[in-house]
Design an enzyme around this catalytic site. Structure first.
Site, PDB file in Angstrom:
ATOM      1  N   HIS A   1      -9.430   2.977  11.307  1.00 36.70           N
ATOM      2  CA  HIS A   1     -10.209   2.349  12.376  1.00 36.70           C
ATOM      3  C   HIS A   1     -11.551   3.030  12.630  1.00 36.70           C
ATOM      4  O   HIS A   1     -12.581   2.373  12.689  1.00 36.70           O
ATOM      5  CB  HIS A   1      -9.376   2.350  13.662  1.00 36.70           C
ATOM      6  CG  HIS A   1     -10.002   1.576  14.793  1.00 36.70           C
ATOM      7  ND1 HIS A   1     -10.137   0.202  14.770  1.00 36.70           N
ATOM      8  CD2 HIS A   1     -10.540   1.985  15.975  1.00 36.70           C
ATOM      9  CE1 HIS A   1     -10.719  -0.209  15.888  1.00 36.70           C
ATOM     10  NE2 HIS A   1     -10.980   0.851  16.633  1.00 36.70           N
TER      11      HIS A   1
ATOM     12  N   SER B   1     -15.045  -1.190  17.048  1.00 39.26           N
ATOM     13  CA  SER B   1     -13.896  -1.386  17.918  1.00 39.26           C
ATOM     14  C   SER B   1     -14.248  -2.365  19.042  1.00 39.26           C
ATOM     15  O   SER B   1     -14.716  -3.468  18.769  1.00 39.26           O
ATOM     16  CB  SER B   1     -13.405  -0.034  18.454  1.00 39.26           C
ATOM     17  OG  SER B   1     -12.129  -0.145  19.049  1.00 39.26           O
TER      18      SER B   1
ATOM     19  N   ASP C   1      -6.463  -0.256   9.138  1.00 43.61           N
ATOM     20  CA  ASP C   1      -6.701  -0.051  10.565  1.00 43.61           C
ATOM     21  C   ASP C   1      -5.382  -0.188  11.334  1.00 43.61           C
ATOM     22  O   ASP C   1      -4.695  -1.203  11.225  1.00 43.61           O
ATOM     23  CB  ASP C   1      -7.705  -1.089  11.059  1.00 43.61           C
ATOM     24  CG  ASP C   1      -8.163  -0.851  12.496  1.00 43.61           C
ATOM     25  OD1 ASP C   1      -7.567  -0.018  13.195  1.00 43.61           O
ATOM     26  OD2 ASP C   1      -9.130  -1.517  12.902  1.00 43.61           O
TER      27      ASP C   1
END
Length: 450
Positions: A398, A273, A364
């Site tokens: 994600h 991330s 994601d």
């Protein structure tokens, strides 16, 4: 240059590992219950204690032929949050059940999934993500129970036919956990057992702040001296940040390189991330970062600006909250809120002399990770660079964690201040986590042992 896209197949197995497990003797903490004159038992093999990223074999014996049972798994995290999963099975003609051989007929997952009870653990409180902060002194304990018949969580019998506990630890014996306060650098260093030196890796986590050590500790178990690096809202590090200072990350790189248990001369960096775009920046501007693992990252500094050597490199890729969509579940869908990337602010990926492993969850919902990875690779090709690999997983979201972490559909997003969906589906996402983990280790070993 290597680019691979993986489809999830429910028949994915480890035949060599499974064969090995079947030849080992059985042991475990087992609760025996008697039913119809037979002792029903459930066992975890090869041991009731294991490392978190290790698969186990769950078997039940003493059932009636073709008996229908419900398998239930549960755990309580460090904050007292409960997680549970269940699946419906049928014993074979001998009254035995092996989760590595028998398919689940319903429940939280279907099909033959040896670790399905673990990755399908679901929070009792919606939108809760399983987090393990104390990796040194306590395991995550998964309680496994067997119930007669097929039933929901609310309608299971009061007493199980049998039960056992699987202790899943994050540090193997001999790994040292060393808090780090060196200059400005804050974090925790994990050193493998043995004389070393070992390949050095910096792990950078998400923007949520604090310090999560699970990935770093598990990497140390596999022979990497790993620094879990904090960069926001930890110890004396500030919470309110406008621009991140790449000099801080350079200081962390130098600290790790100079450690006597680090092989050198270069080190690796791994991030997910926001941590991923920081790692991409490290690989682009810091020549001693010779291997970068970029998990669902951006190609420019996301949300926050980035400075280096008293120069502003990027003001940060912003977002537009009016583009947030609220799903039927009540959580935010934010995949469209990031502003268009200004080509002039893209991290100069072509500057890296090392190699990059891009890992992408194609579903994601935090942002468009697949687009960002494709653009990064396109930029590298345009500059004649081919030292990259791509692992791309359809159906994965994600939060790609180490293997067997439960799939998290949605949880609190610290930047937008509300619950947000992360994307993916449980089965495909969990396949990705299991598949990518050894790939990451091989990538880092190859890049850092030259």
């Amino acid at each position: 240059m290597l680019s691979v896209r993986f489809m999830y197949l429910s028949s994915f197995r480890r035949p060599s590992v499974a064969g090995y497990l079947l030849r080992r003797s059985w042991s475990g903490r087992v609760l025996l219950c008697h039913r119809a004159g037979m002792a029903v038992s459930v066992q975890v093999h090869p041991s009731p204690k294991c490392l978190f990223d290790e698969p186990v074999q769950v078997r039940v014996g003493g059932l009636s032929p073709l008996q229908q049972v419900t398998m239930k798994a549960s755990l309580t995290d460090e904050k007292g949050q409960a997680f549970h999963s269940l699946a419906f099975y049928r014993a074979d003609e001998q009254g035995e059940l092996d989760l590595s051989q028998c398919p689940s007929l319903g429940g939280h997952y279907t099909g033959t999934e040896p670790m399905g009870l673990f990755w399908s653990l679901t929070p009792a409180t919606p939108f809760t993500r399983l987090v393990k902060r104390d990796v040194a002194t306590s395991p995550l304990c998964v309680h496994i129970e067997v119930f007669d018949g097929h039933g929901t969580l609310e309608r299971l019998p009061e007493q199980p036919l049998a039960a056992c506990i699987n202790e899943r630890w994050f540090m193997k014996e001999g790994v040292r956990r060393i808090p780090v306060r060196e200059g400005r650098v804050r974090g925790v260093l994990f050193v493998p057992p043995g004389s070393g030196p070992f390949p050095g890796v910096i792990n950078v986590y998400t923007i949520e702040g604090g310090l999560l050590e699970n990935r770093a500790s598990l990497l140390a178990n596999h022979g990497f001296t790993t620094l879990a690096l904090a960069y926001r809202d930890y110890d004396d590090l500030p919470n309110d940040v406008i621009n991140f200072d790449l000099d801080y990350f350079e200081e962390a790189v130098n600290f790790l390189r100079q450690h006597p248990k680090v092989k050198g001369p270069g080190v690796g960096a791994m991030g997910i991330s926001k941590g991923a775009d920081l790692v991409l920046s490290m690989a682009s501007f810091l020549p001693d970062v010779v291997a970068a693992v970029v998990i669902n990252g951006c190609i420019t500094s996301a949300v926050f600006g980035l400075c280096f050597k008293n120069k502003l490199l990027s003001t940060g890729l912003g977002y537009t909250t009016s583009r947030i969509q609220i799903a039927e579940s009540g959580v935010a869908d934010i995949v469209e809120i990031m502003n268009e990337v200004n080509k002039g602010s893209v991290i100069p990926i072509e500057n890296t002399e090392g190699t990059i492993l891009f890992i992408v969850g194609e579903d994601d919902k935090n942002w468009k990770s697949k687009y960002y990875a494709d653009e990064a690779i396109k930029r590298m090709k345009e500059h004649g660079k081919d030292k990259y690999e791509l692992l791309s997983y359809p159906g994965a979201g994600h939060y790609l964690e180490p293997p067997y972490f439960p799939f998290c559909y949605a949880s609190y997003h610290s930047v937008i201040g509300m619950h947000s969906m992360w994307g993916g589906n449980a089965k495909a996402h969990s396949f990705a986590q299991e598949h990518l983990w050894p790939k990451v280790q091989v990538f880092l070993q190859n890049a850092l042992n030259k």
